[in-house]
Structure formats: structure tokens, C-alpha cells
Design a protein around this motif. Structure first.
Motif, mmCIF file in Angstrom:
data_model
loop_
_atom_site.group_PDB
_atom_site.id
_atom_site.type_symbol
_atom_site.label_atom_id
_atom_site.label_comp_id
_atom_site.label_asym_id
_atom_site.label_seq_id
_atom_site.Cartn_x
_atom_site.Cartn_y
_atom_site.Cartn_z
ATOM 1 N N GLN A 11 -3.710 -12.855 -12.346
ATOM 2 C CA GLN A 11 -3.759 -13.194 -10.882
ATOM 3 C C GLN A 11 -4.026 -14.317 -10.647
ATOM 4 O OE1 GLN A 11 -7.308 -10.790 -9.395
ATOM 5 N NE2 GLN A 11 -5.723 -9.132 -8.963
ATOM 6 N N LYS A 12 -3.592 -15.132 -9.570
ATOM 7 C CA LYS A 12 -4.087 -16.088 -9.209
ATOM 8 C C LYS A 12 -4.589 -16.499 -7.663
ATOM 9 C CE LYS A 12 -0.677 -18.813 -11.874
ATOM 10 N NZ LYS A 12 0.408 -20.012 -11.553
ATOM 11 N N CYS A 14 -4.498 -18.006 -4.235
ATOM 12 C CA CYS A 14 -3.901 -18.818 -3.290
ATOM 13 C C CYS A 14 -4.099 -19.999 -2.554
ATOM 14 C CB CYS A 14 -3.336 -18.042 -2.113
ATOM 15 S SG CYS A 14 -2.325 -18.838 -0.782
ATOM 16 N N ARG A 19 -7.001 -16.305 -1.061
ATOM 17 C CA ARG A 19 -7.107 -14.996 -1.714
ATOM 18 C C ARG A 19 -6.488 -14.849 -2.873
ATOM 19 N NH1 ARG A 19 -5.883 -11.863 4.030
ATOM 20 N NH2 ARG A 19 -4.697 -13.929 4.360
ATOM 21 N N SER A 20 -6.930 -13.743 -3.549
ATOM 22 C CA SER A 20 -6.211 -13.637 -4.990
ATOM 23 C C SER A 20 -4.948 -12.577 -4.743
ATOM 24 C CB SER A 20 -7.293 -12.967 -6.028
ATOM 25 O OG SER A 20 -7.531 -11.657 -5.465
ATOM 26 N N PHE A 21 -3.903 -13.145 -5.445
ATOM 27 C CA PHE A 21 -2.655 -12.268 -5.627
ATOM 28 C C PHE A 21 -2.240 -11.951 -6.741
ATOM 29 C CE2 PHE A 21 0.368 -15.837 -6.608
ATOM 30 C CZ PHE A 21 -0.738 -17.193 -6.228
ATOM 31 N N THR A 22 -1.558 -10.993 -7.048
ATOM 32 C CA THR A 22 -1.310 -10.562 -8.333
ATOM 33 C C THR A 22 0.190 -10.831 -8.574
ATOM 34 O OG1 THR A 22 -2.535 -8.771 -7.816
ATOM 35 C CG2 THR A 22 -1.221 -8.384 -9.685
ATOM 36 N N ARG A 24 4.000 -10.754 -9.708
ATOM 37 C CA ARG A 24 5.034 -9.966 -9.207
ATOM 38 C C ARG A 24 6.413 -10.279 -9.934
ATOM 39 N NH1 ARG A 24 4.337 -11.176 -2.619
ATOM 40 N NH2 ARG A 24 2.213 -10.803 -2.859
ATOM 41 N N TYR A 36 1.139 -19.979 -4.338
ATOM 42 C CA TYR A 36 0.688 -19.405 -2.991
ATOM 43 C C TYR A 36 1.030 -17.963 -2.954
ATOM 44 C CZ TYR A 36 1.371 -24.408 -2.224
ATOM 45 O OH TYR A 36 1.009 -25.741 -2.450
ATOM 46 N N CYS A 37 0.564 -17.196 -2.287
ATOM 47 C CA CYS A 37 0.763 -15.833 -2.212
ATOM 48 C C CYS A 37 1.996 -15.425 -1.672
ATOM 49 C CB CYS A 37 -0.415 -15.000 -1.622
ATOM 50 S SG CYS A 37 -0.741 -15.420 0.186
ATOM 51 N N SER A 38 2.543 -16.430 -0.727
ATOM 52 C CA SER A 38 3.616 -15.981 0.030
ATOM 53 C C SER A 38 4.391 -17.055 0.597
ATOM 54 C CB SER A 38 3.239 -14.942 1.342
ATOM 55 O OG SER A 38 2.545 -15.662 2.001
ATOM 56 N N CYS A 41 2.304 -19.021 3.302
ATOM 57 C CA CYS A 41 1.107 -19.706 2.816
ATOM 58 C C CYS A 41 1.723 -21.201 2.149
ATOM 59 C CB CYS A 41 0.515 -19.103 1.858
ATOM 60 S SG CYS A 41 -0.790 -18.063 2.492
#
Ligand SMILES: [Zn+2]
Length: 66
Positions: A11-12, A14, A19-22, A24, A36-38, A41
Motif C-alpha cells: 500500500q501507499k 496518495c 488516502r491509502s491505496f493498494t 494494482r 497517486y491513487c488515480s 489525483c
């Protein structure tokens, strides 16, 4: 990542929304560079930093943000 349980995925946090994102599949090759999560972002980043700077140091929000 074969055999890795979902909850064990890396996980990181963003850099934009905090927020944390996993991990992929699409980041398989560049996970170390992912910040970045997306895409949203990623594009938002400059404005967000400016916003944070403004609210912290200037106590006002400059018009350029809107
Ligand atoms: Zn984000």
C-alpha cells in the motif's frame, strides 16, 4: 504477485488526497514510481499543493484555484 493474499498487497499513501491505496495489476511494472491513487489525483496535485500552501501560510485561498 502470485499467491499473495489481497490484504497483503503493498500500500501507499496518495500524495494528493492522503488516502491509502493498494497495489494494482496495472502498476506491476512501475509501482515504485506510483505516487497517486488515480489519474485525477495526479492532475490535481499542483492545485492541491497550492491550496494547502495558501490555507497554511496565507490564510486565504487565491482566486487562481477556482
Ligand atoms: Zn488520491
Amino acid at each position: 504477485m502470485k499467491g499473495v493474499k489481497k490484504q497483503n498487497l503493498p500500500q501507499k499513501i496518495c500524495a494528493t488526497c492522503g488516502r491509502s491505496f493498494t497495489w494494482r495489476k496495472k502498476w506491476e511494472k512501475n509501482w515504485e514510481d506510483v505516487k497517486y491513487c488515480s489519474e485525477r489525483c495526479k492532475k490535481k496535485r499542483r492545485h492541491r499543493n497550492l491550496y494547502t500552501y495558501a490555507t497554511t501560510h496565507l490564510k486565504t485561498i487565491p482566486k487562481v484555484i477556482y
